[in-house]
Design a protein around this motif. Structure first.
Motif, mmCIF file in Angstrom:
data_model
loop_
_atom_site.group_PDB
_atom_site.id
_atom_site.type_symbol
_atom_site.label_atom_id
_atom_site.label_comp_id
_atom_site.label_asym_id
_atom_site.label_seq_id
_atom_site.Cartn_x
_atom_site.Cartn_y
_atom_site.Cartn_z
ATOM 1 N N ASN A 48 11.268 -26.798 8.509
ATOM 2 C CA ASN A 48 11.349 -25.390 8.103
ATOM 3 C C ASN A 48 10.722 -25.296 6.718
ATOM 4 O O ASN A 48 11.070 -26.068 5.819
ATOM 5 N N VAL A 49 9.827 -24.343 6.548
ATOM 6 C CA VAL A 49 9.059 -24.310 5.301
ATOM 7 C C VAL A 49 9.942 -24.049 4.076
ATOM 8 O O VAL A 49 9.654 -24.542 2.975
ATOM 9 N N SER A 50 11.046 -23.320 4.262
ATOM 10 C CA SER A 50 11.897 -23.044 3.097
ATOM 11 C C SER A 50 12.611 -24.325 2.633
ATOM 12 O O SER A 50 12.864 -24.511 1.441
ATOM 13 N N LEU A 51 12.913 -25.233 3.571
ATOM 14 C CA LEU A 51 13.549 -26.504 3.200
ATOM 15 C C LEU A 51 12.513 -27.465 2.606
ATOM 16 O O LEU A 51 12.807 -28.208 1.663
ATOM 17 N N ASP A 52 11.305 -27.452 3.164
ATOM 18 C CA ASP A 52 10.229 -28.245 2.549
ATOM 19 C C ASP A 52 10.011 -27.787 1.103
ATOM 20 O O ASP A 52 9.743 -28.597 0.214
ATOM 21 N N PHE A 53 10.144 -26.494 0.902
ATOM 22 C CA PHE A 53 9.964 -25.940 -0.444
ATOM 23 C C PHE A 53 11.065 -26.458 -1.380
ATOM 24 O O PHE A 53 10.783 -26.847 -2.517
ATOM 25 N N VAL A 54 12.299 -26.489 -0.897
ATOM 26 C CA VAL A 54 13.410 -27.043 -1.693
ATOM 27 C C VAL A 54 13.093 -28.479 -2.118
ATOM 28 O O VAL A 54 13.361 -28.891 -3.251
ATOM 29 N N ASN A 55 12.469 -29.237 -1.196
ATOM 30 C CA ASN A 55 12.205 -30.654 -1.455
ATOM 31 C C ASN A 55 11.085 -30.888 -2.473
ATOM 32 O O ASN A 55 10.777 -32.047 -2.790
ATOM 33 N N THR A 56 10.496 -29.809 -2.997
ATOM 34 C CA THR A 56 9.452 -29.998 -4.010
ATOM 35 C C THR A 56 10.048 -30.297 -5.390
ATOM 36 O O THR A 56 9.300 -30.518 -6.343
ATOM 37 N N LEU A 57 11.372 -30.280 -5.495
ATOM 38 C CA LEU A 57 12.001 -30.890 -6.679
ATOM 39 C C LEU A 57 12.621 -32.187 -6.159
ATOM 40 O O LEU A 57 13.679 -32.182 -5.537
ATOM 41 N N ASP A 58 11.925 -33.266 -6.399
ATOM 42 C CA ASP A 58 12.313 -34.561 -5.833
ATOM 43 C C ASP A 58 13.427 -35.184 -6.677
ATOM 44 O O ASP A 58 13.511 -34.932 -7.880
ATOM 45 N N ASP A 59 14.264 -35.995 -6.050
ATOM 46 C CA ASP A 59 15.359 -36.677 -6.752
ATOM 47 C C ASP A 59 16.128 -35.713 -7.650
ATOM 48 O O ASP A 59 16.406 -35.992 -8.831
ATOM 49 N N ARG A 60 16.475 -34.588 -7.072
ATOM 50 C CA ARG A 60 17.012 -33.443 -7.801
ATOM 51 C C ARG A 60 18.139 -33.776 -8.787
ATOM 52 O O ARG A 60 18.138 -33.333 -9.914
ATOM 53 N N HIS A 61 19.132 -34.560 -8.329
ATOM 54 C CA HIS A 61 20.293 -34.799 -9.192
ATOM 55 C C HIS A 61 20.267 -36.157 -9.881
ATOM 56 O O HIS A 61 21.129 -36.465 -10.680
ATOM 57 N N ILE A 62 19.311 -36.986 -9.519
ATOM 58 C CA ILE A 62 19.289 -38.327 -10.094
ATOM 59 C C ILE A 62 18.298 -38.380 -11.259
ATOM 60 O O ILE A 62 18.667 -38.618 -12.400
ATOM 61 N N LYS A 63 17.056 -38.143 -10.917
ATOM 62 C CA LYS A 63 16.013 -38.115 -11.939
ATOM 63 C C LYS A 63 14.972 -37.112 -11.461
ATOM 64 O O LYS A 63 14.003 -37.500 -10.793
ATOM 65 N N LYS A 77 12.128 -34.906 -10.333
ATOM 66 C CA LYS A 77 10.679 -35.010 -10.464
ATOM 67 C C LYS A 77 10.068 -33.724 -9.905
ATOM 68 O O LYS A 77 10.197 -33.452 -8.713
ATOM 69 N N GLU A 78 9.459 -32.960 -10.794
ATOM 70 C CA GLU A 78 8.895 -31.667 -10.412
ATOM 71 C C GLU A 78 7.548 -31.856 -9.729
ATOM 72 O O GLU A 78 6.612 -32.371 -10.327
ATOM 73 N N LEU A 79 7.463 -31.442 -8.460
ATOM 74 C CA LEU A 79 6.191 -31.555 -7.744
ATOM 75 C C LEU A 79 5.355 -30.276 -7.884
ATOM 76 O O LEU A 79 4.191 -30.261 -7.512
ATOM 77 N N LEU A 80 5.976 -29.228 -8.398
ATOM 78 C CA LEU A 80 5.244 -27.980 -8.649
ATOM 79 C C LEU A 80 5.056 -27.829 -10.158
ATOM 80 O O LEU A 80 5.703 -27.011 -10.802
ATOM 81 N N GLU A 81 4.189 -28.634 -10.699
ATOM 82 C CA GLU A 81 3.990 -28.600 -12.156
ATOM 83 C C GLU A 81 3.133 -27.425 -12.606
ATOM 84 O O GLU A 81 3.294 -26.927 -13.706
ATOM 85 N N THR A 82 2.205 -27.036 -11.760
ATOM 86 C CA THR A 82 1.315 -25.922 -12.121
ATOM 87 C C THR A 82 1.256 -24.946 -10.950
ATOM 88 O O THR A 82 1.678 -25.270 -9.829
ATOM 89 N N TYR A 83 0.671 -23.774 -11.222
ATOM 90 C CA TYR A 83 0.518 -22.808 -10.136
ATOM 91 C C TYR A 83 -0.353 -23.379 -9.019
ATOM 92 O O TYR A 83 -0.145 -23.102 -7.845
ATOM 93 N N LEU A 84 -1.313 -24.202 -9.392
ATOM 94 C CA LEU A 84 -2.195 -24.791 -8.378
ATOM 95 C C LEU A 84 -1.404 -25.696 -7.427
ATOM 96 O O LEU A 84 -1.729 -25.799 -6.251
ATOM 97 N N ASP A 85 -0.359 -26.338 -7.943
ATOM 98 C CA ASP A 85 0.506 -27.146 -7.062
ATOM 99 C C ASP A 85 1.180 -26.247 -6.019
ATOM 100 O O ASP A 85 1.330 -26.630 -4.858
ATOM 101 N N LEU A 86 1.591 -25.065 -6.480
ATOM 102 C CA LEU A 86 2.234 -24.116 -5.560
ATOM 103 C C LEU A 86 1.240 -23.710 -4.464
ATOM 104 O O LEU A 86 1.584 -23.657 -3.286
ATOM 105 N N VAL A 87 -0.004 -23.454 -4.869
ATOM 106 C CA VAL A 87 -1.037 -23.094 -3.900
ATOM 107 C C VAL A 87 -1.284 -24.263 -2.942
ATOM 108 O O VAL A 87 -1.431 -24.078 -1.733
ATOM 109 N N ARG A 88 -1.302 -25.458 -3.479
ATOM 110 C CA ARG A 88 -1.515 -26.640 -2.621
ATOM 111 C C ARG A 88 -0.385 -26.798 -1.606
ATOM 112 O O ARG A 88 -0.605 -27.182 -0.470
ATOM 113 N N PHE A 89 0.841 -26.510 -2.067
ATOM 114 C CA PHE A 89 1.964 -26.540 -1.128
ATOM 115 C C PHE A 89 1.707 -25.531 -0.001
ATOM 116 O O PHE A 89 1.875 -25.847 1.184
ATOM 117 N N GLY A 90 1.300 -24.318 -0.388
ATOM 118 C CA GLY A 90 1.012 -23.278 0.607
ATOM 119 C C GLY A 90 -0.083 -23.706 1.568
ATOM 120 O O GLY A 90 -0.027 -23.410 2.762
#
Ligand SMILES: [Zn+2]
Length: 214
Positions: free
Chosen positions: A24-39, A41-54
């Motif tokens: 589901n794309v909304s859950l894939d979107f959630v997963n773009t903050l990796d290792d959320r509670h441990i360490k 890692k932001e996978l959407l660092e720039t707007y271009l990353d957001l476009v690449r996700f799209g």
């Protein structure tokens, strides 16, 4: 100008980068903050990353990606604002699903943000005849900086209001916090992805057993 455009087009060509395993794309979107509670890692660092996700998620066509890349160079402040908005939407989606999965009260602020995003998305949706009969929802053209967030918000609210909600799970790995929709026949899927976490867990169990047998 043409040369710049061509350079931009060439620079963005690359293999898929996002691991889209959630179903589901909304859950894939959630997963773009990796290792959320441990360490985190932001996978959407720039707007271009957001476009690449799209692009990876199939939300944007190649011409739409080209246009957004070009616009983001011309209007960096607006692109930055849209990125910020996208991350806020992502966290709202995470918080709502997390509360549901953990049987906690849903944070009203997160639900309000998601509702607002879904309502904004609805203002850009049109019912159009589908090939082969029936109808489907179509979104306005995605030249808008916020456009690719519309189908994500829509996917999240549709899933929350569906009978599939019970099958949204976190990965069983202790170190992975990715969400996914378990569409397996028996609904016994444990891992976000077998190669990513399932095999790692298997290897760990193997070594624990081996150690125990020594
Ligand atoms: Zn995992």
């Amino acid at each position: 100008m043409t040369e710049t455009k061509e350079t931009m087009k060439i620079s963005r060509r690359r293999p898929p980068r996002f691991e889209l395993i959630a179903g589901n794309v909304s859950l894939d979107f959630v997963n773009t903050l990796d290792d959320r509670h441990i360490k985190p890692k932001e996978l959407l660092e720039t707007y271009l990353d957001l476009v690449r996700f799209g692009e990876d998620a199939g939300l944007l066509s190649t011409p739409q990606v080209d246009r957004l890349f070009e616009r983001s160079y011309l209007e960096p402040d607006l692109a930055e604002r849209a990125l910020h908005h996208g991350r806020e939407l992502r966290e709202a989606i995470h918080d709502v699903f997390w509360a549901v999965m953990n049987k906690r009260p849903v944070p009203p602020g997160a639900l309000a943000r998601l509702n607002a995003a879904a309502q904004a998305a609805a203002g850009h949706m049109h019912l159009v005849p589908a090939k082969g009969g029936g109808f489907l929802w179509s979104f306005d053209d995605f030249g808008d900086f916020y456009g690719l967030l519309w189908p994500i918000a829509r996917a999240a609210v549709d899933l929350l209001a569906s009978d599939q909600l019970a099958y949204v799970r976190p990965c069983s790995s202790k170190t992975c916090e990715w969400f996914f929709l378990d569409t397996s026949k028996n609904h016994h899927r444990r891992w976000c992805d077998m190669t990513r976490c399932g095999n790692r867990a298997k290897v760990q169990r193997f070594y624990v057993r081996k150690k125990g047998s020594c």
